[in-house]
Scaffold this active site. Structure first.
Site, PDB file in Angstrom:
ATOM      1  N   TYR A  27       8.617  -3.675  65.240  1.00  0.00           N
ATOM      2  CA  TYR A  27       9.932  -2.815  65.487  1.00  0.00           C
ATOM      3  C   TYR A  27      10.420  -2.188  64.252  1.00  0.00           C
ATOM      4  O   TYR A  27      10.604  -1.278  63.935  1.00  0.00           O
ATOM      5  CB  TYR A  27      10.719  -3.306  66.235  1.00  0.00           C
ATOM      6  CG  TYR A  27      11.639  -2.382  67.172  1.00  0.00           C
ATOM      7  CD1 TYR A  27      11.322  -1.423  68.156  1.00  0.00           C
ATOM      8  CD2 TYR A  27      12.945  -2.404  66.685  1.00  0.00           C
ATOM      9  CE1 TYR A  27      12.006  -0.650  68.612  1.00  0.00           C
ATOM     10  CE2 TYR A  27      13.932  -1.642  67.292  1.00  0.00           C
ATOM     11  CZ  TYR A  27      13.439  -0.607  68.272  1.00  0.00           C
ATOM     12  OH  TYR A  27      14.361   0.122  68.878  1.00  0.00           O
ATOM     13  N   LYS A  50      10.815   1.487  62.802  1.00  0.00           N
ATOM     14  CA  LYS A  50      11.886   2.034  62.734  1.00  0.00           C
ATOM     15  C   LYS A  50      12.369   2.452  61.256  1.00  0.00           C
ATOM     16  O   LYS A  50      12.947   3.654  61.104  1.00  0.00           O
ATOM     17  CB  LYS A  50      13.200   1.452  63.247  1.00  0.00           C
ATOM     18  CG  LYS A  50      13.082   1.440  64.947  1.00  0.00           C
ATOM     19  CD  LYS A  50      13.084   2.738  65.400  1.00  0.00           C
ATOM     20  CE  LYS A  50      12.839   2.782  66.999  1.00  0.00           C
ATOM     21  NZ  LYS A  50      12.701   3.948  67.750  1.00  0.00           N
TER      22      LYS A  50
END
Length: 246
Positions: A151, A155
């Site tokens: 993640y 991002k």
């Protein structure tokens, strides 16, 4: 408390991941500000329920955002005033346990789709004359965290892509920014926050000592999609209660 109901009048905004949570709140806030919204999600029943909020202002597209059918439909748009790349996924696990499938899934949904959707929508955004793109990032686009290598990687990539887009598209009058939330109370995060140890970790990391709500995120998105932010591009609004300030 809210924005002027005419703030987005005359604008068409496309929102991905619109069926639930943050995406749903963003659609509703854009509608409240006067926009016509194209709501995109895979689950038709979610979209049909959402459309009831404002049938005359919400158009629904039940499509996979990584499908050629979706890209072709995007390319067929003549003009588009705003694009909110909200759809995303997470795969939480220690790095040694992350599978190839998890790696590929996160890259496809959180990075590749943002690039491909923006690319397909770009001609329509340019044609609008004042196009605005908001890419949904995360506080994890600025820091690291245990069990979130995928993640965080995705991002951080969204942050880099958004800055590059902002610089490249500035002469076409297309602005590109990100919104970077902390943990938000949604159906997806509810099971995680029911774990007492994890909930305590989150609260210990947030100086404001509270979890974000979907409207907190949607309000920032509406601002960045509107003329109120006409001089803002290539940056991020962190809605993290102070997490990344420490």
């Amino acid at each position: 408390m809210g924005f002027d109901k005419t703030l987005l009048v005359g604008k068409t905004i496309l929102v991905t991941g619109a069926g639930k949570g943050i995406g749903k709140a963003c659609v509703e806030k854009c509608v409240d500000a006067g926009a016509q919204v194209i709501a995109v999600a895979r689950t038709l029943s979610d979209l049909q329920t959402l459309q009831q909020y404002a049938p005359s202002q919400i158009e629904i597209w039940s499509l996979d955002i990584n499908s050629d059918a979706f890209f072709e439909r995007l390319k067929a748009l003549k003009t588009l005033d705003g694009l909110l790349n909200n759809a995303g996924i997470n795969r939480v696990a220690p790095m040694l346990e992350q599978t190839d499938e998890n790696i590929d899934d996160v890259i496809a949904m959180n990075i590749r789709s943002v690039y491909k959707i923006s690319q397909a929508a770009l001609p329509a955004l340019i044609n609008s004359g004042t196009g605005a793109v908001v890419n949904m990032s995360s506080q994890m686009g600025f820091v690291g965290s245990p069990k979130r290598t995928l993640y965080c990687m995705s991002k951080h990539a969204v942050e880099g892509l958004s800055k590059a887009m902002a610089v490249e598209l500035a002469d076409k009058n297309v602005r590109v920014n990100t919104v970077a939330p902390t943990f938000v109370e949604t159906p997806m995060t509810k099971p995680m926050l029911e774990d007492a140890t994890f909930k305590q970790f989150v609260y210990d990391m947030i100086p404001l000592k509270k979890i974000a709500q979907t409207d907190d995120i949607a309000n920032a998105c509406v601002f960045l999609l509107s003329g109120l932010s006409a001089m803002i591009t290539g940056t991020s609004i962190k809605i993290d209660g102070g997490w990344t300030a420490q």
